[in-house]
Design a protein around this motif. Structure first.
Motif, PDB file in Angstrom:
ATOM      1  N   PRO A 173      31.965  48.719  42.002  1.00 31.32           N
ATOM      2  CA  PRO A 173      31.185  47.521  41.542  1.00 31.32           C
ATOM      3  C   PRO A 173      31.277  47.157  40.053  1.00 31.32           C
ATOM      4  O   PRO A 173      31.235  48.092  39.263  1.00 31.32           O
ATOM      5  N   ALA A 174      31.237  45.950  39.914  1.00 29.16           N
ATOM      6  CA  ALA A 174      31.262  45.413  38.432  1.00 29.16           C
ATOM      7  C   ALA A 174      29.830  45.964  37.641  1.00 29.16           C
ATOM      8  O   ALA A 174      28.988  45.848  38.309  1.00 29.16           O
ATOM      9  N   GLU A 175      30.042  46.024  36.433  1.00 33.18           N
ATOM     10  CA  GLU A 175      28.745  46.405  35.673  1.00 33.18           C
ATOM     11  C   GLU A 175      28.083  45.210  35.091  1.00 33.18           C
ATOM     12  O   GLU A 175      28.815  44.226  35.243  1.00 33.18           O
ATOM     13  N   ASP A 205      26.438  42.238  33.006  1.00 35.49           N
ATOM     14  CA  ASP A 205      27.039  41.237  31.963  1.00 35.49           C
ATOM     15  C   ASP A 205      26.623  41.816  30.651  1.00 35.49           C
ATOM     16  O   ASP A 205      27.567  41.766  29.727  1.00 35.49           O
ATOM     17  N   ILE A 206      25.604  42.207  30.421  1.00 32.08           N
ATOM     18  CA  ILE A 206      24.918  42.560  29.213  1.00 32.08           C
ATOM     19  C   ILE A 206      25.844  43.912  28.786  1.00 32.08           C
ATOM     20  O   ILE A 206      25.998  43.929  27.531  1.00 32.08           O
ATOM     21  N   VAL A 207      25.951  44.718  29.802  1.00 31.10           N
ATOM     22  CA  VAL A 207      26.660  46.094  29.331  1.00 31.10           C
ATOM     23  C   VAL A 207      28.156  45.685  29.121  1.00 31.10           C
ATOM     24  O   VAL A 207      28.735  46.174  28.129  1.00 31.10           O
ATOM     25  N   ALA A 208      28.647  44.892  29.790  1.00 34.00           N
ATOM     26  CA  ALA A 208      30.092  44.432  29.421  1.00 34.00           C
ATOM     27  C   ALA A 208      30.312  43.744  28.402  1.00 34.00           C
ATOM     28  O   ALA A 208      31.427  44.137  27.451  1.00 34.00           O
ATOM     29  N   LYS A 209      29.228  43.053  27.897  1.00 36.45           N
ATOM     30  CA  LYS A 209      29.549  42.310  26.743  1.00 36.45           C
ATOM     31  C   LYS A 209      29.294  43.300  25.465  1.00 36.45           C
ATOM     32  O   LYS A 209      29.875  42.911  24.404  1.00 36.45           O
ATOM     33  N   GLU A 210      28.238  44.226  25.689  1.00 39.26           N
ATOM     34  CA  GLU A 210      28.037  45.142  24.535  1.00 39.26           C
ATOM     35  C   GLU A 210      29.440  45.873  24.299  1.00 39.26           C
ATOM     36  O   GLU A 210      29.669  46.300  23.442  1.00 39.26           O
ATOM     37  N   ARG A 211      29.905  46.393  25.482  1.00 39.28           N
ATOM     38  CA  ARG A 211      30.951  47.352  25.374  1.00 39.28           C
ATOM     39  C   ARG A 211      32.188  46.406  24.659  1.00 39.28           C
ATOM     40  O   ARG A 211      33.026  47.123  23.852  1.00 39.28           O
ATOM     41  N   SER A 212      32.303  45.180  25.129  1.00 34.08           N
ATOM     42  CA  SER A 212      33.562  44.486  24.389  1.00 34.08           C
ATOM     43  C   SER A 212      33.460  44.304  22.879  1.00 34.08           C
ATOM     44  O   SER A 212      34.206  44.315  22.180  1.00 34.08           O
ATOM     45  N   ALA A 213      32.160  44.227  22.696  1.00 35.67           N
ATOM     46  CA  ALA A 213      31.691  43.884  21.129  1.00 35.67           C
ATOM     47  C   ALA A 213      32.227  45.159  20.548  1.00 35.67           C
ATOM     48  O   ALA A 213      32.564  45.076  19.363  1.00 35.67           O
ATOM     49  N   LEU A 214      31.589  46.214  21.018  1.00 37.83           N
ATOM     50  CA  LEU A 214      31.708  47.409  20.443  1.00 37.83           C
ATOM     51  C   LEU A 214      33.265  47.894  20.067  1.00 37.83           C
ATOM     52  O   LEU A 214      33.594  48.441  19.145  1.00 37.83           O
ATOM     53  N   LEU A 231      27.308  54.451  27.170  1.00 39.55           N
ATOM     54  CA  LEU A 231      27.731  53.469  28.371  1.00 39.55           C
ATOM     55  C   LEU A 231      28.590  53.893  29.257  1.00 39.55           C
ATOM     56  O   LEU A 231      28.764  53.562  30.576  1.00 39.55           O
ATOM     57  N   GLY A 232      29.347  54.938  29.054  1.00 36.02           N
ATOM     58  CA  GLY A 232      30.241  55.352  29.901  1.00 36.02           C
ATOM     59  C   GLY A 232      31.519  54.703  29.936  1.00 36.02           C
ATOM     60  O   GLY A 232      31.471  53.779  29.731  1.00 36.02           O
ATOM     61  N   PRO A 233      32.564  55.185  31.119  1.00 34.18           N
ATOM     62  CA  PRO A 233      33.640  54.619  31.083  1.00 34.18           C
ATOM     63  C   PRO A 233      33.599  53.466  31.880  1.00 34.18           C
ATOM     64  O   PRO A 233      32.787  53.323  32.583  1.00 34.18           O
TER      65      PRO A 233
END
Length: 844
Positions: free
Chosen positions: A116-118, A120-129, A107-109
């Motif tokens: 620009p914001a990433e 939502d699906i990537v942000a949610k996955e990053r938060s869950a991980l 996913l990267g940093p």
């Protein structure tokens, strides 16, 4: 609605269904992983909570049992198992943590400020991980805390045990010798209580456990049968032969070692089997069981020490004595050692019995005081003994350092006991008797192993001769068998002696088991973990791979390449390459199986590369050259090569050197770099076809064309000379003493050139003799008269006469091998045949 709109709607529905079919499995898999992760975290959290409660209980137990050394050892073993369980709990998260870290790297940093914001699906996955990783790290933190607590508790146990040992040695009892009468009364009371305890147990057993007692006795006797049979089987090994006047030192060592070890093991096995049978049938009561253990220990101790003393001192057999002492002194020393063993054993037995019965402490102290003082006196008497004799026959004692050491040790034991340090004196007496006996036994074992390993030692003994005769072994094989037996003896002595010494010095079986487990499973030294089991596994894997390599190499050579009629040189190259590749692979697999990280070896190899480059450059050069020779194959096994001054047949090509056998049957080992850096001649590189150049000299005055025709006929008539390429006779030169010809012919097998040249030379001699063609000798090369024209020396009057007035010209006709006789064939080739023929026939 138009027809076009209907088509568009159908296409959109199809696209939606396709996307749903692709995305739904991914979401389902992610949901399954999340559910599995939640299950692992919950399970490990429960495990860690249970471990935490268990550790609290262990800590409380340590505080309660701080004065019991055996209990502390058991708790330490529990902590070792507990530490392993904590480690396994942490390892359960390793696969999931690796997946989370890999996914976060993909996913990267997260985007920084102003970016620009990433999605939502990537942000949610990053938060869950990230949340999942934090939860796992929290559980791991608790496990790490438990591991730290375990280490602290282990250190606390070590401190408690050191304090116990120190208190045992330094505690002083206030001895009131006025109260000796009270001690005697206590002894009488406790003796009566002991008799009543034993009789009550016996009455109970005879009334209610008689069948169980008889069954236990039966199995104990069954256990004794193999021991009796073993003594008969090993009687020649453990029993000295009185009829031998001067047995070898190896025989004496062997008898001393085995006559101590085997009977001691037999006694221990019999006592152990007896105790097991009694305990199995519930014949023993709790207090009686402890007394029986103490009694059996005393019997085993006295048996071991007396057997060892009898084996070393041999009071009745001076020829089998290991120590060169007088017979009277040997008997005296033997009884001193036996008395010390008996007193020490009785001291242990009474102390154990008093402890079981809860007798007064004064009784135990008094008994130990008497025992240690007696042992101290016996040790001093041991030092005052005079076991040797001077040259004049007068008795002589121990060397001064040994004598003073014995006397001082005995005095320290006796004085310490009398001053109240009974624990210290008792510890010293036990070490003198038990540890001294164990060390003596180990020393005899080491001497025996070393003597067995000497070359020819086993073959000179009766046992070795019987083994050699029974199995038909030669001397070399018997020596190798003796070396293996010596290694087994060394290991056996260490495995038996070291644990026994550790037990005498205050360590428990739990300590030894823990150390053995650590040594077997892995001992960490720096960044390297050494494991006996790993090393053994590595050796086994290497040996298995090595023998598989040898089998595969033989199968490939004999079943594949031989049937395919592969060239011998190619077969040797393939066989050598497969062998080295197999050994390299076996080594890598063995090192990996031993638990050694190959990356560490790579680092060490990199560090040594510079040293190898300078210090081992010749070895490396030969190694690389060997690989080049095996790949390029400029020559092969069986080829006839010429390398400098060396000429011969190649017998073996290895990675460092090549073995060449000269025609004188001398084996020459040539470094491979010499073949790479220098010119090498190979007579049989492509094939065995080769040309032979044979030089022949013909005397001046000979018809050169006729000689050439004769030589050509000789070489063509040989069956091994090839007709194509055609042989040739070349007139090379007018030499100083002869007309020089050269025969050039080809052979299908150049290796047979010696025999062919031999045949052709014999044919040349025979044909030249028949054709009257002369081969000049070296003598004519220095005779100036040889250059005289034939016509000038052809006059009839120059023919030698019987008067003895031979002219000077006739001297050139004499054979160098027989100078007193003329050579008639010289005149046969002169221009005037009539004159020359007549004069030659008349010549003597």
């Amino acid at each position: 609605m138009t027809r076009f709109d209907t088509v568009l709607r159908r296409l959109a529905l199809i696209l939606i269904l396709l996307v749903a079919g692709l995305v739904a499995p991914a979401f389902a898999q992610s949901a399954d992983q999340a559910a599995a992760t939640d299950g692992v975290v919950a399970k490990q959290r429960t495990v860690v909570d249970g471990l935490k409660k268990q550790l609290d209980d262990i800590e409380a137990k340590i505080t309660a049992e701080r004065d019991d050394d055996a209990k502390l050892v058991e708790i330490k073993l529990q902590l070792d198992d507990f530490s392993h369980a904590v480690l396994q709990s942490g390892l359960a998260f390793r696969p999931r943590l690796s997946e989370i870290n890999n996914r976060l790297e993909q996913l990267g940093p997260p985007p920084g400020d102003g970016q620009p914001a990433e999605p939502d699906i990537v942000a949610k996955e990053r938060s869950a991980l990230t949340a999942e990783k934090a939860e796992i790290n929290a559980v791991l933190g608790v496990a790490e805390g438990l591991s730290v607590r375990v280490n602290d508790l282990v250190n606390r146990i070590a401190v408690f045990r050191r304090d116990l040992f120190a208190r045992l040695l330094t505690h002083r009892y206030d001895l009131d010798y006025v109260l000796a009468g009270e001690v005697l009364d206590a002894y009488s009371t406790e003796s009566g209580a002991l008799r009543r305890t034993i009789w009550s147990w016996l009455r109970f057993v005879l009334q209610f456990k008689l069948n169980s007692l008889l069954a236990a006795a039966f199995f104990a006797l069954c256990a004794a049968v193999p021991l009796v049979g073993g003594r008969r089987l090993f009687g020649r090994v453990i029993k000295a032969d009185p009829s031998q006047d001067s047995p070898s030192y190896l025989s004496r060592l062997s008898v001393a070692f085995w006559s101590t070890l085997l009977p001691s093991i037999s006694v221990v096995a019999f006592l152990g089997a007896t105790y097991f049978s009694l305990n199995f049938y519930n014949v023993l009561r709790g207090d009686i069981s402890k007394m029986v253990i103490a009694l059996f220990y005393t019997i085993a101790l006295v048996s071991f020490v007396t057997n060892l003393a009898r084996a070393v001192l041999a009071p009745a057999l001076p020829n089998w004595r290991l120590v060169a002492v007088e017979s009277g002194a040997a008997r005296w020393l033997f009884w001193l050692v036996a008395a010390m063993a008996i007193i020490t054993g009785i001291d242990y037995l009474f102390s154990s019995v008093y402890d079981v019965m809860g007798s007064p402490l004064s009784l135990t102290v008094a008994e130990s005081l008497i025992a240690t003082v007696l042992v101290g006196v016996l040790v001093m008497l041991f030092g005052f003994a005079r076991p040797f004799r001077n040259d004049d026959g007068t008795p002589r004692g121990w060397p001064r350092p040994a004598k003073y050491a014995f006397v001082a040790l005995g005095a320290v034991m006796a004085v310490s006991a009398l001053l109240g340090y009974v624990g210290f004196a008792k510890f010293l007496s036990q070490q003198v008797v038990i540890t001294g006996a164990i060390l003596s036994m180990m020393y005899v074992g080491f001497l025996t192993a070393g003597a067995v390993a000497e070359e020819g030692a086993l073959a000179s003994g009766a046992v070795g001769r019987r083994i050699q005769k029974r199995f038909g072994l030669d001397d070399a094989t018997l020596d190798q068998l003796a070396l293996a037996a010596s290694i087994v003896l060394y290991v056996l002595v260490v495995l038996i002696g070291v644990p026994l010494i550790l037990l005498q010095w205050g360590f428990q079986w739990g300590d030894i088991r823990s150390w053995a487990y650590s040594l077997a499973t892995g001992t960490r030294i720096g960044n390297v973990t050494i494991s006996v089991i790993g090393i053994f596994a590595g050796v086994v894997v290497f040996l298995v791979c090595y023998f598989l390599t040898r089998w595969f190499k033989g199968w490939l050579d004999e079943s594949v390449m031989a049937r395919g009629r592969v060239d011998a040189g190619v077969r040797n190259s393939i066989r050598t390459a497969v062998g080295y590749a197999g050994i390299l692979l076996a080594g890598l697999l063995g090192i990996s199986a031993a638990g050694i990280d190959l990356s560490n070896i790579a680092l060490v190899a990199g560090a040594l590369s510079l040293g190898i480059g300078f210090g081992l450059q010749n070895v490396v050069s030969n190694f690389v050259s060997g690989l080049i020779l095996l790949v390029e194959r400029p020559f092969k096994v069986g080829d006839w090569v010429v390398a400098g001054d060396i000429s011969g047949t190649v017998k073996k090509i290895s990675v460092r050197a090549t073995e060449i056998e000269t025609f004188q049957r001398q084996t020459v080992i040539v470094p491979n770099s010499q073949f790479i850096n220098s010119s090498v001649g190979n007579w049989t590189h492509r094939n065995k076809l080769g040309r032979i150049d044979l030089k022949v000299g013909v005397a001046y005055g000979t018809d050169a064309r006729h000689a050439a025709e004769v030589l050509d006929g000789i070489v063509r008539s040989h069956p091994m000379v090839l007709k194509n390429p055609e042989p040739a006779v070349v007139f090379l030169n007018f030499g100083p003493a002869a007309l020089e010809f050269e025969l050039r012919f080809f052979l299908a097998d150049i290796l047979s050139s010696i025999s062919v040249q031999n045949d052709i030379r014999f044919a040349i001699l025979e044909t030249f003799h028949r054709e009257r063609i002369e081969i000049p000798s070296a003598a004519r090369a220095v005779d100036p008269r040889y250059a005289t024209p034939p016509a000038a020396s052809a006059a009839p009057e120059t023919v030698p006469s019987s008067k003895g007035d031979a002219p000077a010209e006739v001297a050139v006709l004499r054979s160098p091998s027989a100078p007193d006789k003329p050579a008639p064939r010289k005149r046969a080739r002169r221009p005037d045949p009539d004159t020359s023929d007549v004069s030659l026939e008349d010549a003597p």
